[in-house]
Design a protein around this motif. Structure first.
Motif, PDB file in Angstrom:
ATOM      1  N   LEU A 480     -12.679   5.887  -0.679  1.00 41.77           N
ATOM      2  CA  LEU A 480     -12.048   7.160  -0.407  1.00 41.77           C
ATOM      3  C   LEU A 480     -12.734   8.144   0.423  1.00 41.77           C
ATOM      4  CD1 LEU A 480      -9.678   8.935  -1.007  1.00 41.77           C
ATOM      5  CD2 LEU A 480     -10.659   9.980  -3.203  1.00 41.77           C
ATOM      6  N   PHE A 481     -12.212   8.762   1.482  1.00 47.58           N
ATOM      7  CA  PHE A 481     -12.890   9.729   2.512  1.00 47.58           C
ATOM      8  C   PHE A 481     -14.069   8.872   3.380  1.00 47.58           C
ATOM      9  CE2 PHE A 481     -11.998  12.888  -0.927  1.00 47.58           C
ATOM     10  CZ  PHE A 481     -10.812  13.054  -0.789  1.00 47.58           C
ATOM     11  N   ARG A 482     -13.926   7.535   3.704  1.00 44.44           N
ATOM     12  CA  ARG A 482     -14.762   6.902   4.400  1.00 44.44           C
ATOM     13  C   ARG A 482     -14.165   6.569   6.000  1.00 44.44           C
ATOM     14  NH1 ARG A 482     -18.677   3.695   0.371  1.00 44.44           N
ATOM     15  NH2 ARG A 482     -18.599   5.357  -1.359  1.00 44.44           N
ATOM     16  N   ALA A 483     -12.789   7.143   6.114  1.00 46.07           N
ATOM     17  CA  ALA A 483     -12.257   7.162   7.416  1.00 46.07           C
ATOM     18  C   ALA A 483     -11.744   5.389   7.526  1.00 46.07           C
ATOM     19  CB  ALA A 483     -13.157   7.268   8.529  1.00 46.07           C
ATOM     20  N   LEU A 484     -11.179   4.898   6.563  1.00 47.33           N
ATOM     21  CA  LEU A 484     -10.680   3.741   6.490  1.00 47.33           C
ATOM     22  C   LEU A 484      -9.192   3.410   6.086  1.00 47.33           C
ATOM     23  CD1 LEU A 484     -13.762   1.843   4.924  1.00 47.33           C
ATOM     24  CD2 LEU A 484     -13.099   1.571   7.248  1.00 47.33           C
ATOM     25  N   SER A 485      -8.541   4.743   5.564  1.00 46.72           N
ATOM     26  CA  SER A 485      -7.228   4.584   4.825  1.00 46.72           C
ATOM     27  C   SER A 485      -6.359   4.098   5.990  1.00 46.72           C
ATOM     28  CB  SER A 485      -6.881   5.881   4.463  1.00 46.72           C
ATOM     29  OG  SER A 485      -7.124   6.758   5.222  1.00 46.72           O
ATOM     30  N   PHE A 486      -6.172   4.903   7.039  1.00 45.84           N
ATOM     31  CA  PHE A 486      -5.288   4.645   8.070  1.00 45.84           C
ATOM     32  C   PHE A 486      -5.487   3.152   8.633  1.00 45.84           C
ATOM     33  CE2 PHE A 486      -4.159   4.319  12.739  1.00 45.84           C
ATOM     34  CZ  PHE A 486      -2.832   4.662  12.451  1.00 45.84           C
ATOM     35  N   TYR A 487      -6.570   2.723   8.962  1.00 48.37           N
ATOM     36  CA  TYR A 487      -6.855   1.179   9.487  1.00 48.37           C
ATOM     37  C   TYR A 487      -6.021   0.405   8.275  1.00 48.37           C
ATOM     38  CZ  TYR A 487     -10.998   3.062  12.327  1.00 48.37           C
ATOM     39  OH  TYR A 487     -11.650   3.629  13.038  1.00 48.37           O
ATOM     40  N   ASP A 488      -6.435   0.642   7.259  1.00 45.61           N
ATOM     41  CA  ASP A 488      -5.863  -0.325   6.167  1.00 45.61           C
ATOM     42  C   ASP A 488      -4.348  -0.499   6.008  1.00 45.61           C
ATOM     43  OD1 ASP A 488      -8.184  -1.366   5.351  1.00 45.61           O
ATOM     44  OD2 ASP A 488      -8.257  -0.203   3.421  1.00 45.61           O
ATOM     45  N   ALA A 489      -3.544   0.931   6.142  1.00 48.81           N
ATOM     46  CA  ALA A 489      -2.279   1.387   6.238  1.00 48.81           C
ATOM     47  C   ALA A 489      -1.776   0.453   7.369  1.00 48.81           C
ATOM     48  CB  ALA A 489      -1.882   2.654   6.316  1.00 48.81           C
ATOM     49  N   ARG A 490      -2.293   0.313   8.706  1.00 51.51           N
ATOM     50  CA  ARG A 490      -1.946  -0.301   9.658  1.00 51.51           C
ATOM     51  C   ARG A 490      -2.120  -1.799   9.627  1.00 51.51           C
ATOM     52  NH1 ARG A 490      -5.567   1.105  14.687  1.00 51.51           N
ATOM     53  NH2 ARG A 490      -7.007  -0.268  13.538  1.00 51.51           N
ATOM     54  N   ARG A 491      -3.040  -2.292   9.000  1.00 53.91           N
ATOM     55  CA  ARG A 491      -3.055  -3.868   9.191  1.00 53.91           C
ATOM     56  C   ARG A 491      -2.271  -4.389   7.919  1.00 53.91           C
ATOM     57  NH1 ARG A 491      -7.190  -5.858   5.621  1.00 53.91           N
ATOM     58  NH2 ARG A 491      -8.240  -4.667   4.229  1.00 53.91           N
ATOM     59  N   TRP A 492      -2.163  -3.713   6.980  1.00 47.85           N
ATOM     60  CA  TRP A 492      -0.979  -3.949   5.869  1.00 47.85           C
ATOM     61  C   TRP A 492       0.370  -3.834   6.135  1.00 47.85           C
ATOM     62  CZ3 TRP A 492      -4.244  -0.761   1.951  1.00 47.85           C
ATOM     63  CH2 TRP A 492      -5.552  -1.289   1.312  1.00 47.85           C
ATOM     64  N   GLY A 493       0.627  -3.365   7.561  1.00 50.72           N
ATOM     65  CA  GLY A 493       2.056  -3.371   7.790  1.00 50.72           C
ATOM     66  C   GLY A 493       2.868  -2.083   7.330  1.00 50.72           C
ATOM     67  N   LEU A 494       2.161  -1.052   6.665  1.00 54.68           N
ATOM     68  CA  LEU A 494       2.830  -0.163   6.162  1.00 54.68           C
ATOM     69  C   LEU A 494       3.362   0.920   7.103  1.00 54.68           C
ATOM     70  CD1 LEU A 494       0.523   0.838   2.996  1.00 54.68           C
ATOM     71  CD2 LEU A 494       2.704  -0.578   2.855  1.00 54.68           C
ATOM     72  N   LEU A 495       2.974   0.926   8.238  1.00 52.77           N
ATOM     73  CA  LEU A 495       3.398   1.788   9.363  1.00 52.77           C
ATOM     74  C   LEU A 495       4.996   1.501   9.781  1.00 52.77           C
ATOM     75  CD1 LEU A 495       0.394   2.238  11.744  1.00 52.77           C
ATOM     76  CD2 LEU A 495       1.131   3.306   9.455  1.00 52.77           C
ATOM     77  N   GLU A 496       5.033  -0.010   9.517  1.00 55.67           N
ATOM     78  CA  GLU A 496       6.482  -0.310   9.907  1.00 55.67           C
ATOM     79  C   GLU A 496       7.300  -0.496   8.845  1.00 55.67           C
ATOM     80  OE1 GLU A 496       3.501  -1.184  12.975  1.00 55.67           O
ATOM     81  OE2 GLU A 496       3.695  -1.993  11.117  1.00 55.67           O
ATOM     82  N   THR A 497       6.809  -1.081   7.743  1.00 52.84           N
ATOM     83  CA  THR A 497       7.766  -1.431   6.343  1.00 52.84           C
ATOM     84  C   THR A 497       7.788  -0.424   5.364  1.00 52.84           C
ATOM     85  OG1 THR A 497       5.897  -2.431   4.974  1.00 52.84           O
ATOM     86  CG2 THR A 497       7.156  -3.966   6.574  1.00 52.84           C
ATOM     87  N   GLY A 498       6.820   0.510   5.468  1.00 52.71           N
ATOM     88  CA  GLY A 498       6.827   1.967   4.741  1.00 52.71           C
ATOM     89  C   GLY A 498       6.200   1.415   3.397  1.00 52.71           C
ATOM     90  N   ARG A 499       6.235   2.414   2.381  1.00 55.69           N
ATOM     91  CA  ARG A 499       5.772   2.267   1.037  1.00 55.69           C
ATOM     92  C   ARG A 499       6.980   2.334   0.120  1.00 55.69           C
ATOM     93  NH1 ARG A 499       0.148   4.040  -1.937  1.00 55.69           N
ATOM     94  NH2 ARG A 499       0.845   3.423  -4.027  1.00 55.69           N
ATOM     95  N   LYS A 500       7.309   1.159  -0.783  1.00 55.73           N
ATOM     96  CA  LYS A 500       8.211   1.492  -1.943  1.00 55.73           C
ATOM     97  C   LYS A 500       7.736   1.492  -3.178  1.00 55.73           C
ATOM     98  CE  LYS A 500      11.342  -1.763   0.858  1.00 55.73           C
ATOM     99  NZ  LYS A 500      10.377  -1.557   1.914  1.00 55.73           N
ATOM    100  N   GLY A 501       8.298   2.142  -4.064  1.00 54.88           N
ATOM    101  CA  GLY A 501       7.771   2.487  -5.411  1.00 54.88           C
ATOM    102  C   GLY A 501       6.686   3.404  -5.233  1.00 54.88           C
ATOM    103  N   ALA A 502       6.838   4.290  -4.402  1.00 55.82           N
ATOM    104  CA  ALA A 502       5.968   5.536  -4.170  1.00 55.82           C
ATOM    105  C   ALA A 502       6.642   6.763  -5.326  1.00 55.82           C
ATOM    106  CB  ALA A 502       5.869   5.886  -2.954  1.00 55.82           C
ATOM    107  N   VAL A 503       5.423   7.487  -5.564  1.00 54.16           N
ATOM    108  CA  VAL A 503       5.475   8.821  -6.243  1.00 54.16           C
ATOM    109  C   VAL A 503       5.608   9.874  -5.243  1.00 54.16           C
ATOM    110  CG1 VAL A 503       4.584  10.619  -7.844  1.00 54.16           C
ATOM    111  CG2 VAL A 503       4.300   7.865  -8.281  1.00 54.16           C
ATOM    112  N   ALA A 504       6.668  10.652  -5.277  1.00 56.24           N
ATOM    113  CA  ALA A 504       6.935  11.770  -4.206  1.00 56.24           C
ATOM    114  C   ALA A 504       7.523  12.933  -5.080  1.00 56.24           C
ATOM    115  CB  ALA A 504       7.478  11.268  -3.039  1.00 56.24           C
ATOM    116  N   LEU A 505       7.404  13.943  -4.404  1.00 51.21           N
ATOM    117  CA  LEU A 505       7.960  15.066  -4.971  1.00 51.21           C
ATOM    118  C   LEU A 505       9.137  15.864  -4.057  1.00 51.21           C
ATOM    119  CD1 LEU A 505       5.123  17.366  -6.355  1.00 51.21           C
ATOM    120  CD2 LEU A 505       6.201  15.467  -7.258  1.00 51.21           C
TER     121      LEU A 505
END
Length: 550
Positions: A480-505
């Protein structure tokens, strides 16, 4: 900070600032002909200034998001969905606003900004030269080319300078220092922009100190690794002698030589390089496109990567805020408390496992949800705060990692490689090459090192999918806070497929536990228009605009 160190506080770098120097009336003390850069002490002091040159000294950045580690990196953590914001300065709220969120009752929260999709926002509003210093995607480019120019300047002066004592050792350290930071800068450019510029000329050696030959992001990563290899080759020929230690002591500020920061031996430094090279492979390749050869290379690099006892490159604030402001110099500092620039994402909290002490020691639930300015986004609503572990009565357990400490020198910021990152990259390679139990054991190792207090997952016969989920969660929490979160979201395909089962308000604070978030973010940013206008591509340049559209 004395006058020699102030030499490092330059605004002259490849591209925009260099091109419009006359317009901004920038004074450039960072010329290769400067007398102070012809002395041993001057060069070492100049090298120490890289921390400011590359991470703080690009002017005109908005004071609310801050400089590199709070502002430019804040963009990464916003798109990685570990923080959110309704602050509009430098358009940071729009950088982190997903296209839409579908709540449990079917309600759709569209991005209320205009344009309503991040890709359109970047291309229509932010990334145009007329936007000037409000162009939020410009700053990482500016900081890293500022760093690169400083490294080029250092390299241009080393061989012409007379050194005392072990002259070859001192020259070798300074060259390795320059190549390390060039590799670092090019890694960041190639990991976020669609194209970049390879430039080995310092300002003053060539017109504007730059060129118009843009190369593809893959070529930028190759050049980054080339510079890392150049540093490693030098370091393998050095020993940790008295002159080595003295020179390194001059390069690394004293307040960065505490905790995991310290005087790296040549072998430690090479291991830090190996971990960075493994990162360059991992974060720039979609998981579903990784080859057996790439997993094997990551295993080789991480086998020889950062060890638990190694020093790494860290940053800390001091009382004067010399390098990082205690409260505003990092994403962590800008997230701490109830009313700061950034807010903790519900999706981050969701990724903690029940009983994880890193959650209970670092976060608290608000008395009421933060909803804020709903006209500025759809994902920043949250029930959680980040606790200041430096505050009286909020220390938590000393055996558990701290994500926030706003006392001067209290927070340890990892600038580059770390032991946890090395082990989790190795874990991912093992899990994806059929060695699931070995990979899970490394996840357990990281959790133990951070004081998570969780039951082990190795030896429980987890399926491949379950093992990958443990890895995904741990990368978000353990790094956390090591500037890797976006890289991971990108390589895991979340930018295109989105995140399901998410907590949101919802906008009234109603909690959904099975929401769908459609991010739609641009995976690699176009080259900043501020650069293109003043430094247009030459014939044969690679495309500077990502072909991806909505």
């Amino acid at each position: 900070m004395n006058k020699l160190k102030i030499l490092a506080l330059t605004l002259a770098f490849s591209g925009f600032m260099a091109a419009c120097k006359e317009q901004l009336d920038v004074k450039n003390p960072n010329q290769p002909s400067s007398p102070a850069l012809k002395t041993e002490t001057g060069l070492i002091s100049f090298g120490e200034g890289f921390y400011v040159t590359g991470f703080k000294d690009v002017k005109y950045y908005d004071g609310v998001p801050g400089y590199f580690w709070s502002g430019a990196i804040g963009n990464h953590e916003l798109m990685g969905d570990v923080i959110g914001t309704d602050i509009a300065n430098v358009f940071i709220n729009q950088i982190g606003a997903p296209n839409q969120i579908t709540l449990d009752d079917g309600t759709i929260l569209l991005n209320p900004n205009s344009p309503s999709k991040q890709i359109d926002f970047i291309r229509i509003t932010a990334n145009v030269n007329s936007t000037g210093f409000q162009n939020s995607i410009y700053y990482e480019w500016a900081y890293m080319y500022n760093m690169n120019n400083a490294a080029n300047t250092l390299l241009a002066n080393i061989d012409a300078t007379t050194f005392s004592g072990e002259a070859d050792t001192k020259k070798g350290i300074l060259k390795a220092w320059a190549y390390w930071w060039k590799g670092y800068a090019y890694s960041r450019i190639g990991s976020i922009y669609y194209a970049g510029i390879i430039n080995d000329k310092a300002n003053g050696e060539a017109l504007n100190g730059t060129n118009g030959n843009y190369v593809a992001k893959e070529a930028m990563i190759a050049e980054a690794n080339k510079n890392f290899d150049a540093a490693a080759t030098i370091l393998t020929g050095l020993t940790a002698s008295a002159d080595y230690t003295a020179t390194m002591t001059g390069l690394i500020p004293s307040f960065n030589r505490v905790g995991k920061g310290g005087i790296l031996t040549p072998a430690m430094w090479v291991r830090n390089i190996n971990t960075m090279k493994a990162r360059n492979i991992l974060v720039n390749t979609r998981v579903n496109a990784m080859t057996a050869a790439q997993w094997a290379e990551i295993l080789t690099l991480t086998t020889n990567g950062v060890q638990a006892s190694d020093f790494v490159f860290t940053g800390r604030s001091n009382a004067a805020g010399d390098f990082l402001s205690p409260t505003a110099g990092t994403v962590s500092g800008k997230t701490t408390g109830a009313n700061n620039t950034y807010k903790i994402s519900e999706r981050l909290i969701q990724d903690f496992k029940t009983g994880d002490l890193r959650l209970s020691n670092n976060f608290q639930q608000r008395s009421s949800a933060y909803i804020g300015e709903t006209s500025r986004g759809n994902a920043f609503f949250t029930r959680w705060n980040l606790i200041n572990r430096g505050a009286s009565g909020s220390e938590g357990s000393a055996s558990v990692i701290s994500y926030s400490n706003t006392n001067a020198g209290g927070y340890e910021l990892y600038l580059a490689s770390s032991y946890e990152e090395n082990q989790l990259m190795r874990s991912e390679a093992l899990i994806n090459t059929g060695k699931i139990e070995e990979g899970l054991a490394l996840i357990d190792e990281v959790r133990k090192a951070q004081g998570a207090g969780l039951a082990t997952v190795a030896g429980k016969n987890l399926t491949l999918d379950a093992a990958k989920e443990e890895l995904r969660r741990e990368r978000r929490i353990g790094l956390l806070f090591r500037a890797l979160s976006f890289y991971d979201a990108r390589r895991w395909g979340l930018l295109e497929t989105g995140r399901k089962g998410a907590v949101a308000l919802s906008r009234t604070g109603v909690v959904s536990t099975n929401a769908t978030i459609t991010y739609g973010y641009l995976d690699y940013w176009d080259v900043p228009d501020n650069e293109i206008v003043y430094n247009p591509p030459t014939s044969g340049s690679a495309p500077t605009k990502n072909p991806k559209t909505n």
